[in-house]
Design a protein around this motif. Structure first.
Motif, PDB file in Angstrom:
ATOM      1  N   SER A 147      35.941  31.670  42.034  1.00 28.01           N
ATOM      2  CA  SER A 147      35.583  30.897  43.228  1.00 28.01           C
ATOM      3  C   SER A 147      34.254  30.152  43.060  1.00 28.01           C
ATOM      4  N   PRO A 187      34.592  48.401  41.164  1.00 34.24           N
ATOM      5  CA  PRO A 187      35.473  49.558  40.945  1.00 34.24           C
ATOM      6  C   PRO A 187      36.677  49.219  40.055  1.00 34.24           C
ATOM      7  N   HIS A 281      44.752  39.803  47.363  1.00 37.70           N
ATOM      8  CA  HIS A 281      45.156  38.634  46.573  1.00 37.70           C
ATOM      9  C   HIS A 281      45.437  38.994  45.105  1.00 37.70           C
TER      10      HIS A 281
HETATM   11  N1  LIG Z   1      38.268  30.145  46.082  1.00 37.84           N
HETATM   12  C1  LIG Z   1      39.148  30.356  45.153  1.00 37.84           C
HETATM   13  O1  LIG Z   1      39.332  29.526  44.274  1.00 37.84           O
HETATM   14  C2  LIG Z   1      39.937  31.627  45.171  1.00 37.84           C
HETATM   15  C3  LIG Z   1      40.826  31.881  44.119  1.00 37.84           C
HETATM   16  C4  LIG Z   1      41.551  33.054  44.167  1.00 37.84           C
HETATM   17  C5  LIG Z   1      41.366  33.951  45.217  1.00 37.84           C
HETATM   18  N2  LIG Z   1      40.515  33.681  46.233  1.00 37.84           N
HETATM   19  C6  LIG Z   1      40.295  34.603  47.367  1.00 37.84           C
HETATM   20  O2  LIG Z   1      39.342  35.579  46.955  1.00 37.84           O
HETATM   21  C7  LIG Z   1      39.566  36.796  47.657  1.00 37.84           C
HETATM   22  C8  LIG Z   1      39.673  37.955  46.688  1.00 37.84           C
HETATM   23  O3  LIG Z   1      38.483  38.054  45.946  1.00 37.84           O
HETATM   24  P1  LIG Z   1      38.261  39.194  44.846  1.00 37.84           P
HETATM   25  O4  LIG Z   1      39.524  39.532  44.181  1.00 37.84           O
HETATM   26  O5  LIG Z   1      37.120  38.756  44.010  1.00 37.84           O
HETATM   27  O6  LIG Z   1      37.892  40.474  45.694  1.00 37.84           O
HETATM   28  P2  LIG Z   1      36.971  40.668  46.991  1.00 37.84           P
HETATM   29  O7  LIG Z   1      35.910  39.673  47.072  1.00 37.84           O
HETATM   30  O8  LIG Z   1      37.893  40.760  48.179  1.00 37.84           O
HETATM   31  O9  LIG Z   1      36.331  42.085  46.696  1.00 37.84           O
HETATM   32  C9  LIG Z   1      37.154  43.242  46.694  1.00 37.84           C
HETATM   33  C10 LIG Z   1      36.300  44.474  46.983  1.00 37.84           C
HETATM   34  O10 LIG Z   1      35.495  44.762  45.863  1.00 37.84           O
HETATM   35  C11 LIG Z   1      34.144  44.965  46.283  1.00 37.84           C
HETATM   36  N3  LIG Z   1      33.286  44.500  45.189  1.00 37.84           N
HETATM   37  C12 LIG Z   1      33.264  43.270  44.629  1.00 37.84           C
HETATM   38  N4  LIG Z   1      32.391  43.218  43.628  1.00 37.84           N
HETATM   39  C13 LIG Z   1      31.805  44.444  43.550  1.00 37.84           C
HETATM   40  C14 LIG Z   1      30.783  45.013  42.726  1.00 37.84           C
HETATM   41  N5  LIG Z   1      30.234  44.336  41.721  1.00 37.84           N
HETATM   42  N6  LIG Z   1      30.403  46.283  42.981  1.00 37.84           N
HETATM   43  C15 LIG Z   1      30.991  47.004  43.969  1.00 37.84           C
HETATM   44  N7  LIG Z   1      31.967  46.526  44.773  1.00 37.84           N
HETATM   45  C16 LIG Z   1      32.366  45.259  44.558  1.00 37.84           C
HETATM   46  C17 LIG Z   1      33.996  44.150  47.550  1.00 37.84           C
HETATM   47  O11 LIG Z   1      32.974  44.690  48.363  1.00 37.84           O
HETATM   48  C18 LIG Z   1      35.382  44.301  48.188  1.00 37.84           C
HETATM   49  O12 LIG Z   1      35.425  45.475  48.963  1.00 37.84           O
HETATM   50  C19 LIG Z   1      40.853  36.596  48.447  1.00 37.84           C
HETATM   51  O13 LIG Z   1      40.556  36.309  49.792  1.00 37.84           O
HETATM   52  C20 LIG Z   1      41.503  35.423  47.761  1.00 37.84           C
HETATM   53  O14 LIG Z   1      42.380  34.710  48.617  1.00 37.84           O
HETATM   54  C21 LIG Z   1      39.779  32.541  46.199  1.00 37.84           C
END
Ligand SMILES: NC(=O)c1ccc[n+]([C@@H]2O[C@H](COP(=O)([O-])OP(=O)(O)OC[C@H]3O[C@@H](n4cnc5c(N)ncnc54)[C@H](O)[C@@H]3O)[C@@H](O)[C@H]2O)c1
Length: 402
Positions: A147, A187, A281
């Motif tokens: 992102s 995690p 996701h």
């Molecule tokens: N903008 C884009 O191009 C794009 C592309 C794909 C997905 N998305 C969106 O991104 C979201 C998913 O993001 P994601 O998969 O990165 O997960 P997330 O941001 O939802 O994080 C998942 C969990 O991991 C925890 N977490 C994250 N990093 C951590 C760390 N270093 N230490 C401890 N805990 C941590 C967070 O607190 C959360 O509870 C969805 O809403 C999806 O639709 C956006």
């Protein structure tokens, strides 16, 4: 006049990578001379201590810092509205997002929407965001969505029980700081699902209708880095910084490719699962990838031979029809090896909702039209049914032709 083979390539102004790059955040913040900084993150990041670490590193620079962390992840349009209101009221003049895709997407949208009187038409896609209100800096803490370099922000629509994206070059940040040390506390389950999500961005954008020579370079490199690093990052991620470094590049390169070539049907089928069943996701994409690919991959045998090489699955130049089966099998087995769910039934999806899901996915035209296979609603329903029961067709029958 429409010119074929003419492509644009978008990136943030600065992408800084490398272990320890977080330590340069303060000097980047200083360049914007902010009076009030808005920091957007979530509870998980706060608990991991990363929000405090960030605030401590810059607290001498602006007059004050406002934080928003009151969310768990997978943000909704309503949440974006609330955060925009808060940051507007506080008159923040620089937005910093730290977190996974969830926090970064909210930060991107907030930085771009703070000067808009009514944000609804921008969120429902009736208007395109033409400019950003305040500068933004993004720091990813998962190796998944990319992102920090994409022009998308994805949110849940609670009323329609769907996820939808907003797309604009104005969502790109001024600076992305991509430091693998920030992912050390991520995690194992999030490392696994977001890691396969990053691979999904690479493979879908590599075969996308809009793929071009520049995006293919990034997608190829992401796929090559995935195999040697994903297992180590999931199973030993708190110690193996090299694997974290590898995976954050998979995410970054996959994100750059996705930003400029787009993704396809895996994402289109994942959106309704996120909307109706709140399946994360990365988990939805990881599970759907082998099932979608076994259908859509039939039209890109040459690319499948290349992808089998990138994943070090062997040389199928003389047996092109076998490459797709090998790639699908590898991705399916990965689910088990990374302790990720391998069927929709396991995730609580009801069998009688599969047609409704297919109906919703078949409307995600933006992504389906970028897929190198013309998927009908019946094809989509069949893919959901296979994924519901588990075990892709290709693992059940030897495939002899593409
Ligand atoms: N903008 C884009 O191009 C794009 C592309 C794909 C997905 N998305 C969106 O991104 C979201 C998913 O993001 P994601 O998969 O990165 O997960 P997330 O941001 O939802 O994080 C998942 C969990 O991991 C925890 N977490 C994250 N990093 C951590 C760390 N270093 N230490 C401890 N805990 C941590 C967070 O607190 C959360 O509870 C969805 O809403 C999806 O639709 C956006």
């Amino acid at each position: 006049m429409t010119l074929q083979n003419v492509f644009d390539f978008h990136m943030p102004k600065v992408v800084r990578t490398g272990a320890g790059s977080f330590l340069t955040l303060a000097e980047e913040v200083e360049k914007f001379h902010p009076e009030k900084v808005g920091v957007i993150s979530d509870r998980g990041l706060e608990k991991a201590g990363l929000v405090d670490r960030l605030v401590d590193s810059i607290d001498q620079i602006p007059d004050s810092i406002v934080t928003f962390t009151d969310t768990q992840g997978e943000p909704t349009f309503k949440l974006v509205g609330d955060v925009v209101e808060k940051m507007k009221k506080e008159a923040c003049d620089l937005i910093i997002g730290i977190g996974g895709g969830s926090a970064l997407d909210v930060a991107k949208a907030t930085a771009a929407l703070m000067d808009k009187e009514n944000i609804t038409p921008y969120l429902n896609g009736k208007l395109t965001i033409e400019s950003r209100t305040v500068p933004s800096i993004l720091l990813p803490t998962t190796s998944g969505t990319g992102s920090e370099v994409t022009m998308n922000a994805i949110f849940g629509d609670e009323e329609e029980q769907l996820k939808r994206g907003i797309v604009s070059a104005s969502l790109l940040p001024d600076v992305s700081i991509v430091d693998p040390e920030l992912t050390i506390s991520c995690p194992p389950r999030v490392t696994a699902s977001s890691g396969v999500d990053a691979f999904t961005h690479a493979i879908e954008s590599y075969v996308a209708v809009k793929a071009n020579p520049l995006t293919k370079i990034y997608a190829e490199k992401a796929m090559k880095l995935f195999g040697p690093n994903i297992h180590r990052a999931v199973h030993n991620g708190d110690k193996d910084l090299k694997a974290r470094e590898g995976m954050i590049l998979v995410s970054l390169f996959g994100g750059i490719s996705l930003a400029n070539a787009g993704v396809g049907a895996v994402h289109a089928l994942a959106y309704p699962l996120g909307g109706k069943y709140k399946i994360e996701h990365g988990v939805a994409n990881a599970l759907l990838l082998p099932y979608v690919l076994e259908v859509t991959g039939k039209t890109c045998a040459t690319e499948m031979v290349q992808i089998a090489k990138f994943l070090q699955l062997g040389d199928y130049d003389e047996n092109t029809h076998k490459a797709l089966g090998e790639v699908v099998g590898y991705l399916y087995e990965l689910l088990d090896q990374l302790d990720l769910p391998s069927s929709l039934s396991e995730l609580g999806v009801e069998e009688d909702s599969l047609n409704l899901l297919a109906d919703q996915a078949s409307k995600v035209e933006r992504l389906l039209s970028n897929t190198p296979y013309n998927l009908s609603k019946d094809n989509i329903a069949k893919i959901y049914r296979n994924a519901y029961h588990g075990l892709p067709q290709m693992r059940r029958e030897e495939v002899t032709e593409c």
